[in-house]
Scaffold this motif. Structure first.
Motif, PDB file in Angstrom:
ATOM      1  N   MET A  92       0.847  -1.174   0.000  1.00  7.02           N
ATOM      2  CA  MET A  92       0.000   0.000   0.000  1.00  7.02           C
ATOM      3  C   MET A  92       0.894   1.240   0.000  1.00  7.02           C
ATOM      4  SD  MET A  92      -2.566   1.456   2.959  1.00  7.02           S
ATOM      5  CE  MET A  92      -4.004   0.534   2.522  1.00  7.02           C
ATOM      6  N   LYS A  93       0.529   2.220  -0.796  1.00  8.22           N
ATOM      7  CA  LYS A  93       1.241   3.497  -0.840  1.00  8.22           C
ATOM      8  C   LYS A  93       0.414   4.544  -0.105  1.00  8.22           C
ATOM      9  CE  LYS A  93       3.423   6.790  -3.951  1.00  8.22           C
ATOM     10  NZ  LYS A  93       4.517   7.061  -3.088  1.00  8.22           N
ATOM     11  N   ALA A  94       1.070   5.282   0.792  1.00  7.27           N
ATOM     12  CA  ALA A  94       0.390   6.299   1.582  1.00  7.27           C
ATOM     13  C   ALA A  94       1.242   7.553   1.665  1.00  7.27           C
ATOM     14  CB  ALA A  94       0.103   5.774   2.984  1.00  7.27           C
ATOM     15  N   ILE A  95       0.568   8.654   1.958  1.00  8.13           N
ATOM     16  CA  ILE A  95       1.244   9.936   2.159  1.00  8.13           C
ATOM     17  C   ILE A  95       0.840  10.459   3.530  1.00  8.13           C
ATOM     18  CG2 ILE A  95       1.514  12.299   1.327  1.00  8.13           C
ATOM     19  CD1 ILE A  95       0.599  11.250  -1.451  1.00  8.13           C
ATOM     20  N   LEU A  96       1.820  10.806   4.342  1.00  8.64           N
ATOM     21  CA  LEU A  96       1.560  11.396   5.650  1.00  8.64           C
ATOM     22  C   LEU A  96       1.872  12.881   5.564  1.00  8.64           C
ATOM     23  CD1 LEU A  96       1.390  10.176   8.933  1.00  8.64           C
ATOM     24  CD2 LEU A  96       3.290  11.759   8.833  1.00  8.64           C
ATOM     25  N   CYS A  97       0.888  13.706   5.849  1.00  9.68           N
ATOM     26  CA  CYS A  97       1.013  15.162   5.771  1.00  9.68           C
ATOM     27  C   CYS A  97       0.994  15.747   7.166  1.00  9.68           C
ATOM     28  CB  CYS A  97      -0.134  15.764   4.967  1.00  9.68           C
ATOM     29  SG  CYS A  97      -0.327  15.091   3.308  1.00  9.68           S
ATOM     30  N   GLY A  98       2.094  16.393   7.538  1.00 13.12           N
ATOM     31  CA  GLY A  98       2.156  17.043   8.835  1.00 13.12           C
ATOM     32  C   GLY A  98       3.160  16.391   9.756  1.00 13.12           C
ATOM     33  N   PRO A  99       3.235  16.901  10.978  1.00 15.06           N
ATOM     34  CA  PRO A  99       4.172  16.341  11.956  1.00 15.06           C
ATOM     35  C   PRO A  99       3.731  14.944  12.388  1.00 15.06           C
ATOM     36  CG  PRO A  99       2.754  17.957  12.999  1.00 15.06           C
ATOM     37  CD  PRO A  99       2.434  17.986  11.522  1.00 15.06           C
ATOM     38  N   ASP A 100       4.645  14.218  12.970  1.00 17.56           N
ATOM     39  CA  ASP A 100       4.331  12.848  13.380  1.00 17.56           C
ATOM     40  C   ASP A 100       4.687  12.627  14.843  1.00 17.56           C
ATOM     41  OD1 ASP A 100       3.498  10.209  13.186  1.00 17.56           O
ATOM     42  OD2 ASP A 100       5.448   9.523  12.472  1.00 17.56           O
ATOM     43  N   GLU A 101       4.080  13.405  15.692  1.00 17.31           N
ATOM     44  CA  GLU A 101       4.374  13.343  17.127  1.00 17.31           C
ATOM     45  C   GLU A 101       3.942  12.030  17.772  1.00 17.31           C
ATOM     46  OE1 GLU A 101       2.229  16.778  18.342  1.00 17.31           O
ATOM     47  OE2 GLU A 101       3.669  18.149  17.414  1.00 17.31           O
ATOM     48  N   ASP A 102       3.011  11.323  17.147  1.00 14.47           N
ATOM     49  CA  ASP A 102       2.483  10.096  17.748  1.00 14.47           C
ATOM     50  C   ASP A 102       3.070   8.820  17.151  1.00 14.47           C
ATOM     51  OD1 ASP A 102       0.467  11.265  19.622  1.00 14.47           O
ATOM     52  OD2 ASP A 102      -0.219  12.145  17.743  1.00 14.47           O
ATOM     53  N   GLU A 159       6.022  17.561   4.930  1.00 16.18           N
ATOM     54  CA  GLU A 159       6.071  18.375   6.141  1.00 16.18           C
ATOM     55  C   GLU A 159       5.937  19.823   5.717  1.00 16.18           C
ATOM     56  OE1 GLU A 159       9.086  17.312   8.960  1.00 16.18           O
ATOM     57  OE2 GLU A 159       9.115  15.261   8.204  1.00 16.18           O
ATOM     58  N   GLY A 160       5.227  20.596   6.469  1.00 15.86           N
ATOM     59  CA  GLY A 160       5.007  21.987   6.097  1.00 15.86           C
ATOM     60  C   GLY A 160       3.720  22.122   5.304  1.00 15.86           C
ATOM     61  N   VAL A 161       3.673  23.114   4.449  1.00 17.21           N
ATOM     62  CA  VAL A 161       2.468  23.418   3.691  1.00 17.21           C
ATOM     63  C   VAL A 161       2.208  22.326   2.650  1.00 17.21           C
ATOM     64  CG1 VAL A 161       1.353  25.091   2.176  1.00 17.21           C
ATOM     65  CG2 VAL A 161       2.813  25.883   4.037  1.00 17.21           C
ATOM     66  N   VAL A 162       0.985  21.820   2.645  1.00 17.72           N
ATOM     67  CA  VAL A 162       0.599  20.772   1.693  1.00 17.72           C
ATOM     68  C   VAL A 162      -0.014  21.452   0.472  1.00 17.72           C
ATOM     69  CG1 VAL A 162      -0.738  18.683   1.328  1.00 17.72           C
ATOM     70  CG2 VAL A 162       0.153  19.207   3.612  1.00 17.72           C
ATOM     71  N   THR A 163       0.731  21.417  -0.620  1.00 19.64           N
ATOM     72  CA  THR A 163       0.298  22.053  -1.864  1.00 19.64           C
ATOM     73  C   THR A 163       0.051  20.988  -2.924  1.00 19.64           C
ATOM     74  OG1 THR A 163       2.568  22.255  -2.658  1.00 19.64           O
ATOM     75  CG2 THR A 163       1.673  24.113  -1.367  1.00 19.64           C
ATOM     76  N   ARG A 164      -0.565  21.403  -4.001  1.00 20.69           N
ATOM     77  CA  ARG A 164      -0.781  20.491  -5.127  1.00 20.69           C
ATOM     78  C   ARG A 164       0.546  19.898  -5.624  1.00 20.69           C
ATOM     79  NH1 ARG A 164      -5.205  20.536  -8.882  1.00 20.69           N
ATOM     80  NH2 ARG A 164      -4.699  19.165 -10.603  1.00 20.69           N
ATOM     81  N   PRO A 165       1.585  20.737  -5.872  1.00 21.08           N
ATOM     82  CA  PRO A 165       2.858  20.165  -6.310  1.00 21.08           C
ATOM     83  C   PRO A 165       3.469  19.200  -5.285  1.00 21.08           C
ATOM     84  CG  PRO A 165       2.811  22.515  -6.784  1.00 21.08           C
ATOM     85  CD  PRO A 165       1.604  22.208  -5.944  1.00 21.08           C
ATOM     86  N   ALA A 166       3.325  19.512  -3.999  1.00 22.02           N
ATOM     87  CA  ALA A 166       3.865  18.618  -2.969  1.00 22.02           C
ATOM     88  C   ALA A 166       3.155  17.271  -2.995  1.00 22.02           C
ATOM     89  CB  ALA A 166       3.741  19.264  -1.592  1.00 22.02           C
ATOM     90  N   LEU A 167       1.829  17.289  -3.152  1.00 20.44           N
ATOM     91  CA  LEU A 167       1.069  16.035  -3.251  1.00 20.44           C
ATOM     92  C   LEU A 167       1.469  15.254  -4.508  1.00 20.44           C
ATOM     93  CD1 LEU A 167      -2.445  17.247  -2.090  1.00 20.44           C
ATOM     94  CD2 LEU A 167      -1.081  15.464  -0.987  1.00 20.44           C
ATOM     95  N   GLU A 168       1.630  15.957  -5.612  1.00 20.55           N
ATOM     96  CA  GLU A 168       2.033  15.284  -6.853  1.00 20.55           C
ATOM     97  C   GLU A 168       3.417  14.668  -6.713  1.00 20.55           C
ATOM     98  OE1 GLU A 168      -0.571  17.895 -10.041  1.00 20.55           O
ATOM     99  OE2 GLU A 168       1.460  18.580  -9.548  1.00 20.55           O
ATOM    100  N   ASP A 169       4.357  15.412  -6.109  1.00 18.74           N
ATOM    101  CA  ASP A 169       5.705  14.882  -5.895  1.00 18.74           C
ATOM    102  C   ASP A 169       5.712  13.681  -4.957  1.00 18.74           C
ATOM    103  OD1 ASP A 169       6.706  16.848  -7.565  1.00 18.74           O
ATOM    104  OD2 ASP A 169       7.442  18.122  -5.926  1.00 18.74           O
ATOM    105  N   ALA A 170       4.782  13.659  -4.019  1.00 16.41           N
ATOM    106  CA  ALA A 170       4.692  12.546  -3.060  1.00 16.41           C
ATOM    107  C   ALA A 170       4.002  11.322  -3.658  1.00 16.41           C
ATOM    108  CB  ALA A 170       3.965  12.998  -1.804  1.00 16.41           C
ATOM    109  N   GLY A 171       3.413  11.465  -4.852  1.00 21.31           N
ATOM    110  CA  GLY A 171       2.794  10.315  -5.502  1.00 21.31           C
ATOM    111  C   GLY A 171       1.311  10.165  -5.258  1.00 21.31           C
ATOM    112  N   ILE A 172       0.589  11.262  -5.157  1.00 13.21           N
ATOM    113  CA  ILE A 172      -0.843  11.203  -4.852  1.00 13.21           C
ATOM    114  C   ILE A 172      -1.636  10.376  -5.858  1.00 13.21           C
ATOM    115  CG2 ILE A 172      -1.369  13.389  -6.022  1.00 13.21           C
ATOM    116  CD1 ILE A 172      -3.115  11.991  -2.879  1.00 13.21           C
ATOM    117  N   VAL A 173      -1.244  10.384  -7.109  1.00  9.89           N
ATOM    118  CA  VAL A 173      -2.016   9.670  -8.132  1.00  9.89           C
ATOM    119  C   VAL A 173      -2.032   8.164  -7.856  1.00  9.89           C
ATOM    120  CG1 VAL A 173      -2.147   9.135 -10.601  1.00  9.89           C
ATOM    121  CG2 VAL A 173      -1.627  11.452  -9.860  1.00  9.89           C
ATOM    122  N   GLU A 174      -0.938   7.628  -7.322  1.00  9.47           N
ATOM    123  CA  GLU A 174      -0.856   6.195  -7.028  1.00  9.47           C
ATOM    124  C   GLU A 174      -1.223   5.859  -5.586  1.00  9.47           C
ATOM    125  OE1 GLU A 174       2.165   7.861  -7.932  1.00  9.47           O
ATOM    126  OE2 GLU A 174       1.731   7.678 -10.068  1.00  9.47           O
ATOM    127  N   ALA A 175      -1.345   6.851  -4.747  1.00  8.19           N
ATOM    128  CA  ALA A 175      -1.569   6.610  -3.312  1.00  8.19           C
ATOM    129  C   ALA A 175      -2.967   6.046  -3.058  1.00  8.19           C
ATOM    130  CB  ALA A 175      -1.385   7.896  -2.523  1.00  8.19           C
TER     131      ALA A 175
END
Length: 105
Positions: free
Chosen positions: A1-11, A28-44
């Motif tokens: 499974m492919k997943a994207i975690l957006c934000g801090p991971d304190e837990d 980490e930081g601002v979640v933008t369209r380019p950031a989601l695309e770079d992280a692989g949102i299409v396959e996630a």
């Protein structure tokens, strides 16, 4: 499974997902369209949001991949505009990262 975690991971959710065999990208930081695309949102298959201040990531993720499941793992409540678009919201005080990871996989 492919997943994207957006934000801090304190837990420790990233480690718990990795323990379940999830291929994880991080934003980490601002979640933008380019950031989601770079992280692989299409396959996630899953996007996990840990910072409700970045709730605009939810409609962005759904626009880029309508089949992606969006889970919010945060102590705060989602803004109204995002509540109907998230598939699940979990408070870390109620369920540990390992339990959430096991259920998501």
């Amino acid at each position: 499974m492919k997943a994207i975690l957006c934000g801090p991971d304190e837990d420790g959710l990233a480690d718990a997902l990795a323990d379940e065999g999830v291929e994880l990208a991080r934003i980490e930081g601002v979640v933008t369209r380019p950031a989601l695309e770079d992280a692989g949102i299409v396959e996630a298959e899953l996007v996990v949001l840990t910072d409700v201040a970045e709730a605009t990531a939810i409609p962005l993720a759904k626009e880029l991949n309508p089949d992606v499941r969006v889970v919010v793992y945060a102590n705060q409540s989602l803004p109204e505009f995002a509540k109907g678009q998230a598939d699940l919201a979990v408070d870390p005080k109620l369920l540990s990262a390992s339990v959430v990871a096991e259920e998501l996989v």
